[in-house]
Write a protein that holds these residues in place. Structure first.
Motif, short mmCIF file in Angstrom:
data_model
loop_
_atom_site.label_atom_id
_atom_site.label_comp_id
_atom_site.label_asym_id
_atom_site.label_seq_id
_atom_site.Cartn_x
_atom_site.Cartn_y
_atom_site.Cartn_z
N ILE A 130 0.83 -1.21 0.00
CA ILE A 130 0.00 0.00 0.00
C ILE A 130 0.87 1.26 0.00
CG2 ILE A 130 -1.61 1.34 1.43
CD1 ILE A 130 -2.93 -1.40 2.12
N LEU A 131 1.92 1.27 0.81
CA LEU A 131 2.79 2.44 0.86
C LEU A 131 3.51 2.68 -0.47
CD1 LEU A 131 4.26 2.09 4.46
CD2 LEU A 131 2.75 3.90 3.62
N VAL A 147 -1.10 12.10 0.31
CA VAL A 147 -0.37 11.77 1.53
C VAL A 147 1.12 11.94 1.26
CG1 VAL A 147 0.18 9.94 3.19
CG2 VAL A 147 -2.14 10.13 2.28
N ASP A 148 1.79 12.75 2.08
CA ASP A 148 3.23 12.96 1.96
C ASP A 148 3.93 11.87 2.78
OD1 ASP A 148 5.88 13.73 2.02
OD2 ASP A 148 5.46 15.82 2.54
N LYS A 149 4.50 10.89 2.09
CA LYS A 149 5.09 9.74 2.77
C LYS A 149 6.42 10.06 3.44
CE LYS A 149 2.82 6.76 -0.49
NZ LYS A 149 3.02 5.92 -1.65
N SER A 150 6.95 11.26 3.22
CA SER A 150 8.21 11.65 3.87
C SER A 150 7.97 12.13 5.30
CB SER A 150 8.93 12.74 3.08
OG SER A 150 8.19 13.96 3.12
N LEU A 151 6.73 12.44 5.64
CA LEU A 151 6.41 12.90 7.00
C LEU A 151 6.42 11.72 7.95
CD1 LEU A 151 3.44 15.29 6.16
CD2 LEU A 151 5.82 15.92 6.63
N LYS A 152 6.90 11.95 9.15
CA LYS A 152 7.00 10.89 10.15
C LYS A 152 6.11 11.21 11.35
CE LYS A 152 10.17 8.81 7.75
NZ LYS A 152 9.66 7.90 6.77
N TYR A 153 5.61 10.16 11.99
CA TYR A 153 4.86 10.32 13.23
C TYR A 153 5.76 11.06 14.22
CZ TYR A 153 2.46 9.18 17.53
OH TYR A 153 1.81 9.28 18.73
N PRO A 154 5.26 12.05 14.94
CA PRO A 154 3.89 12.39 15.27
C PRO A 154 3.27 13.49 14.42
CG PRO A 154 5.32 13.52 16.79
CD PRO A 154 6.21 12.74 15.84
N LEU A 170 -0.16 14.73 9.58
CA LEU A 170 -0.41 14.27 8.21
C LEU A 170 0.49 13.11 7.80
CD1 LEU A 170 -0.98 17.72 6.48
CD2 LEU A 170 -2.70 16.09 7.28
N SER A 171 1.17 12.49 8.76
CA SER A 171 2.03 11.36 8.45
C SER A 171 1.18 10.17 7.98
CB SER A 171 2.87 10.97 9.68
OG SER A 171 2.04 10.60 10.75
N PRO A 172 1.75 9.31 7.14
CA PRO A 172 0.98 8.19 6.59
C PRO A 172 0.81 7.05 7.59
CG PRO A 172 3.22 8.14 5.74
CD PRO A 172 3.10 9.39 6.57
N LEU A 187 -7.56 -2.76 3.93
CA LEU A 187 -6.54 -1.79 4.34
C LEU A 187 -6.49 -0.65 3.35
CD1 LEU A 187 -3.69 -4.30 5.25
CD2 LEU A 187 -5.32 -3.23 6.81
N GLN A 188 -6.23 0.56 3.85
CA GLN A 188 -6.09 1.73 2.98
C GLN A 188 -5.09 2.70 3.59
OE1 GLN A 188 -9.88 3.68 2.64
NE2 GLN A 188 -10.12 3.98 4.83
N LEU A 189 -4.47 3.49 2.73
CA LEU A 189 -3.56 4.53 3.16
C LEU A 189 -4.38 5.68 3.72
CD1 LEU A 189 -0.58 5.52 3.17
CD2 LEU A 189 -1.05 6.54 0.93
N ALA A 190 -3.90 6.29 4.80
CA ALA A 190 -4.61 7.41 5.39
C ALA A 190 -3.63 8.34 6.10
CB ALA A 190 -5.65 6.90 6.40
N HIS A 191 -4.08 9.57 6.34
CA HIS A 191 -3.33 10.48 7.20
C HIS A 191 -3.55 10.04 8.65
CE1 HIS A 191 -4.23 13.35 3.78
NE2 HIS A 191 -2.91 13.41 3.87
N TRP A 192 -2.56 10.26 9.49
CA TRP A 192 -2.68 9.89 10.90
C TRP A 192 -3.89 10.56 11.53
CZ3 TRP A 192 -2.49 12.53 15.56
CH2 TRP A 192 -2.38 11.73 16.70
#
Length: 112
Positions: free
Chosen positions: A23-24, A37-44, A47-49, A69-74
């Motif tokens: 999915i990612l 979704v910007d996949k470069s963003l990290k938790y926390p 808008l992290s994936p 399963l689906q991709l989503a913003h945190w």
């Protein structure tokens, strides 16, 4: 000690991790709000994936099936929580969960 969900331990964990990687790599938009979704963003970062279960595990959703399963913003995933979407075929709106729905998203029209 609390019991872990099926997607966090046991045989479903391997399948969940495999499907998460797929999915990612293949999806770019949030399955909840529809925005990129910007996949470069990290938790926390809000808008992290994250990977969201379309039908929550506690509502008998499959813990590792890629169709669930689906991709989503945190933040979208946190707001959706354990709620289900509206069934377009029957037109019934069913709010499931113990939290008030956020006013920023029209949750009565939520689609998977």
């Amino acid at each position: 000690m609390s019991e872990l969900r099926a997607d966090r331990s046991g045989p479903h964990r391997v399948a969940f991790d495999k499907n998460k990687k797929i999915i990612l790599k293949t999806r770019n938009t949030c399955g909840i709000c529809g925005l990129p979704v910007d996949k470069s963003l990290k938790y926390p970062h809000p808008l992290s994936p994250v990977i969201d279960h379309v039908i929550p595990v506690n509502k008998n959703g499959h813990p590792s099936a890629i169709e669930n399963l689906q991709l989503a913003h945190w933040q979208c995933n946190r707001q959706k929580s354990d709620k289900l979407f509206t069934d377009e075929r029957t037109g019934t709106t069913k709010v499931v969960g113990n939290r008030n729905l956020p006013q920023t998203i029209d949750w009565s029209r939520y689609k998977s």
